[in-house]
Design a protein around this motif. Structure first.
Motif, PDB file in Angstrom:
ATOM      1  N   UNK A  24      43.874  35.318  45.232  1.00 36.85           N
ATOM      2  CA  UNK A  24      44.077  36.763  45.332  1.00 36.85           C
ATOM      3  C   UNK A  24      42.787  37.368  45.883  1.00 36.85           C
ATOM      4  N   UNK A  25      42.884  38.134  46.976  1.00 40.13           N
ATOM      5  CA  UNK A  25      41.670  38.697  47.577  1.00 40.13           C
ATOM      6  C   UNK A  25      40.992  39.721  46.675  1.00 40.13           C
ATOM      7  N   UNK A  26      39.654  39.662  46.634  1.00 46.13           N
ATOM      8  CA  UNK A  26      38.853  40.636  45.886  1.00 46.13           C
ATOM      9  C   UNK A  26      38.557  41.857  46.743  1.00 46.13           C
ATOM     10  N   UNK A  27      38.564  41.676  48.052  1.00 48.32           N
ATOM     11  CA  UNK A  27      38.251  42.759  48.985  1.00 48.32           C
ATOM     12  C   UNK A  27      39.439  43.017  49.894  1.00 48.32           C
ATOM     13  N   UNK A  31      36.723  37.497  54.113  1.00 44.95           N
ATOM     14  CA  UNK A  31      36.242  36.673  55.212  1.00 44.95           C
ATOM     15  C   UNK A  31      35.705  35.333  54.725  1.00 44.95           C
ATOM     16  N   UNK A  32      35.373  35.235  53.435  1.00 45.61           N
ATOM     17  CA  UNK A  32      34.814  34.017  52.878  1.00 45.61           C
ATOM     18  C   UNK A  32      35.644  33.571  51.680  1.00 45.61           C
ATOM     19  N   UNK A  33      35.518  32.313  51.313  1.00 45.05           N
ATOM     20  CA  UNK A  33      36.240  31.809  50.151  1.00 45.05           C
ATOM     21  C   UNK A  33      35.834  32.537  48.874  1.00 45.05           C
ATOM     22  N   UNK A  34      34.585  32.994  48.812  1.00 44.53           N
ATOM     23  CA  UNK A  34      34.117  33.714  47.631  1.00 44.53           C
ATOM     24  C   UNK A  34      34.739  35.105  47.518  1.00 44.53           C
ATOM     25  N   UNK A  35      35.443  35.544  48.558  1.00 45.42           N
ATOM     26  CA  UNK A  35      36.122  36.838  48.531  1.00 45.42           C
ATOM     27  C   UNK A  35      37.492  36.745  47.866  1.00 45.42           C
ATOM     28  N   UNK A  36      37.841  35.552  47.340  1.00 46.62           N
ATOM     29  CA  UNK A  36      39.122  35.341  46.678  1.00 46.62           C
ATOM     30  C   UNK A  36      38.907  35.019  45.198  1.00 46.62           C
ATOM     31  N   UNK A  37      39.840  35.458  44.376  1.00 47.69           N
ATOM     32  CA  UNK A  37      39.835  35.162  42.944  1.00 47.69           C
ATOM     33  C   UNK A  37      41.009  34.217  42.681  1.00 47.69           C
ATOM     34  N   UNK A  38      40.754  33.054  42.091  1.00 43.08           N
ATOM     35  CA  UNK A  38      41.868  32.143  41.801  1.00 43.08           C
ATOM     36  C   UNK A  38      42.633  32.588  40.548  1.00 43.08           C
ATOM     37  N   UNK A  39      43.930  32.716  40.685  1.00 42.30           N
ATOM     38  CA  UNK A  39      44.797  33.056  39.557  1.00 42.30           C
ATOM     39  C   UNK A  39      45.664  31.830  39.285  1.00 42.30           C
ATOM     40  N   UNK A  40      45.550  31.273  38.082  1.00 46.08           N
ATOM     41  CA  UNK A  40      46.286  30.066  37.726  1.00 46.08           C
ATOM     42  C   UNK A  40      47.513  30.426  36.889  1.00 46.08           C
ATOM     43  N   UNK A  41      48.655  29.928  37.308  1.00 44.76           N
ATOM     44  CA  UNK A  41      49.893  30.102  36.564  1.00 44.76           C
ATOM     45  C   UNK A  41      50.169  28.779  35.862  1.00 44.76           C
ATOM     46  N   UNK A  42      50.180  28.818  34.536  1.00 48.55           N
ATOM     47  CA  UNK A  42      50.404  27.598  33.757  1.00 48.55           C
ATOM     48  C   UNK A  42      51.814  27.610  33.177  1.00 48.55           C
TER      49      UNK A  42
END
Length: 89
Positions: A24-27, A31-42
């Motif tokens: 999920x994008x933070x911005x 443009x970078x991988x660090x601009x994404x937040x991983x959301x895990x569905x368990x």
């Protein structure tokens, strides 16, 4: 291959270890991988057991906890620590 759906002590079923990760994008324009937040569905089953195990262990450990422990404790936010500090002062 037959799947074993029984619970065994000290073992977590393989199906419960699976998580589907969605970036999920933070911005607005990542443009970078660090601009994404991983959301895990368990799986629901693992979430239900996690809640059950938490409640069981908490009910056994809560009486042993220090009454001055604040934060990460049910019904004891860190603001209670500040109120306790102000009361002491």
């Amino acid at each position: 291959m037959k799947q074993d759906h029984h619970l065994h002590p000290s073992q977590c079923p393989t199906d419960w270890k699976t998580a589907y990760v969605t970036p999920v994008p933070k911005t607005c324009s990542p443009q970078f991988l660090t601009d994404y937040r991983p959301i895990a569905i368990t799986p629901i089953s693992s979430l239900l057991w996690e809640g059950f195990i938490f409640r069981w262990t908490y009910s056994h450990l809560a009486p042993l906890m220090d009454q001055q422990q604040f934060g990460n404790i049910k019904s004891s936010p860190t603001t209670h620590c500040l109120v306790n500090l102000l009361d002491s002062v």
